[in-house]
Design a protein around this motif. Structure first.
Motif, PDB file in Angstrom:
ATOM      1  N   UNK A 122       1.838   6.773  -6.771  1.00 60.11           N
ATOM      2  CA  UNK A 122       0.768   7.710  -7.128  1.00 60.11           C
ATOM      3  C   UNK A 122       1.187   9.156  -6.850  1.00 60.11           C
ATOM      4  N   UNK A 123       1.819   9.378  -5.708  1.00 64.22           N
ATOM      5  CA  UNK A 123       2.291  10.717  -5.371  1.00 64.22           C
ATOM      6  C   UNK A 123       3.336  11.180  -6.380  1.00 64.22           C
ATOM      7  N   UNK A 124       4.250  10.296  -6.711  1.00 63.95           N
ATOM      8  CA  UNK A 124       5.294  10.653  -7.674  1.00 63.95           C
ATOM      9  C   UNK A 124       4.686  10.994  -9.034  1.00 63.95           C
ATOM     10  N   UNK A 125       3.704  10.220  -9.458  1.00 63.02           N
ATOM     11  CA  UNK A 125       3.036  10.482 -10.731  1.00 63.02           C
ATOM     12  C   UNK A 125       2.302  11.836 -10.677  1.00 63.02           C
ATOM     13  N   UNK A 126       1.623  12.108  -9.565  1.00 61.61           N
ATOM     14  CA  UNK A 126       0.911  13.379  -9.434  1.00 61.61           C
ATOM     15  C   UNK A 126       1.872  14.566  -9.428  1.00 61.61           C
ATOM     16  N   UNK A 127       2.985  14.414  -8.736  1.00 62.55           N
ATOM     17  CA  UNK A 127       3.940  15.519  -8.641  1.00 62.55           C
ATOM     18  C   UNK A 127       4.759  15.703  -9.914  1.00 62.55           C
ATOM     19  N   UNK A 140       0.840  -1.202   0.000  1.00 66.81           N
ATOM     20  CA  UNK A 140       0.000   0.000   0.000  1.00 66.81           C
ATOM     21  C   UNK A 140       0.878   1.256   0.000  1.00 66.81           C
ATOM     22  N   UNK A 141       1.919   1.265   0.807  1.00 64.47           N
ATOM     23  CA  UNK A 141       2.812   2.426   0.876  1.00 64.47           C
ATOM     24  C   UNK A 141       3.529   2.639  -0.462  1.00 64.47           C
ATOM     25  N   UNK A 142       3.964   1.554  -1.098  1.00 64.01           N
ATOM     26  CA  UNK A 142       4.620   1.684  -2.403  1.00 64.01           C
ATOM     27  C   UNK A 142       3.658   2.236  -3.441  1.00 64.01           C
ATOM     28  N   UNK A 143       2.431   1.751  -3.427  1.00 64.48           N
ATOM     29  CA  UNK A 143       1.423   2.234  -4.378  1.00 64.48           C
ATOM     30  C   UNK A 143       1.154   3.712  -4.153  1.00 64.48           C
ATOM     31  N   UNK A 144       1.006   4.114  -2.895  1.00 70.76           N
ATOM     32  CA  UNK A 144       0.778   5.529  -2.588  1.00 70.76           C
ATOM     33  C   UNK A 144       1.969   6.379  -3.020  1.00 70.76           C
ATOM     34  N   UNK A 145       3.169   5.860  -2.833  1.00 73.32           N
ATOM     35  CA  UNK A 145       4.372   6.583  -3.251  1.00 73.32           C
ATOM     36  C   UNK A 145       4.425   6.767  -4.757  1.00 73.32           C
TER      37      UNK A 145
END
Length: 87
Positions: free
Chosen positions: A37-42, A30-35
């Motif tokens: 997603x955050x990287x893609x958004x940023x 879950x943490x890797x997926x969130x990371x």
């Protein structure tokens, strides 16, 4: 002579260990997926003005998430500078 028998793991302890490992792995995924997603958004914040605007927004935030964002934004800026110099 004192003899202390070796205790083998009981089935309930084994199940508990398996459940703990499974939960830990789920949390890490879950943490890797969130990371990611955050990287893609940023990644959309790539120009100096975009990055500076977002950095100003999170300037007073001392959380680990904000620090992670700062790191990703700094990487975006380095990439922007490399691409600008190469052009």
């Amino acid at each position: 002579m004192n003899y202390t028998p070796r205790h083998h793991s009981s089935p309930s302890r084994t199940r508990q260990l398996i459940a703990t490992v499974r939960d830990d792995l789920r949390d890490r995924r879950r943490a890797r997926t969130q990371g990611r997603n955050l990287e893609r958004d940023l990644a959309t914040y790539s120009t100096p003005s975009d990055v500076n605007d977002l950095l100003a927004t999170i300037a007073s935030d001392g959380s680990a998430e904000a620090e992670r964002m700062r790191s990703m934004l700094a990487r975006n800026m380095r990439h922007y500078q490399r691409v600008s110099v190469a052009s």
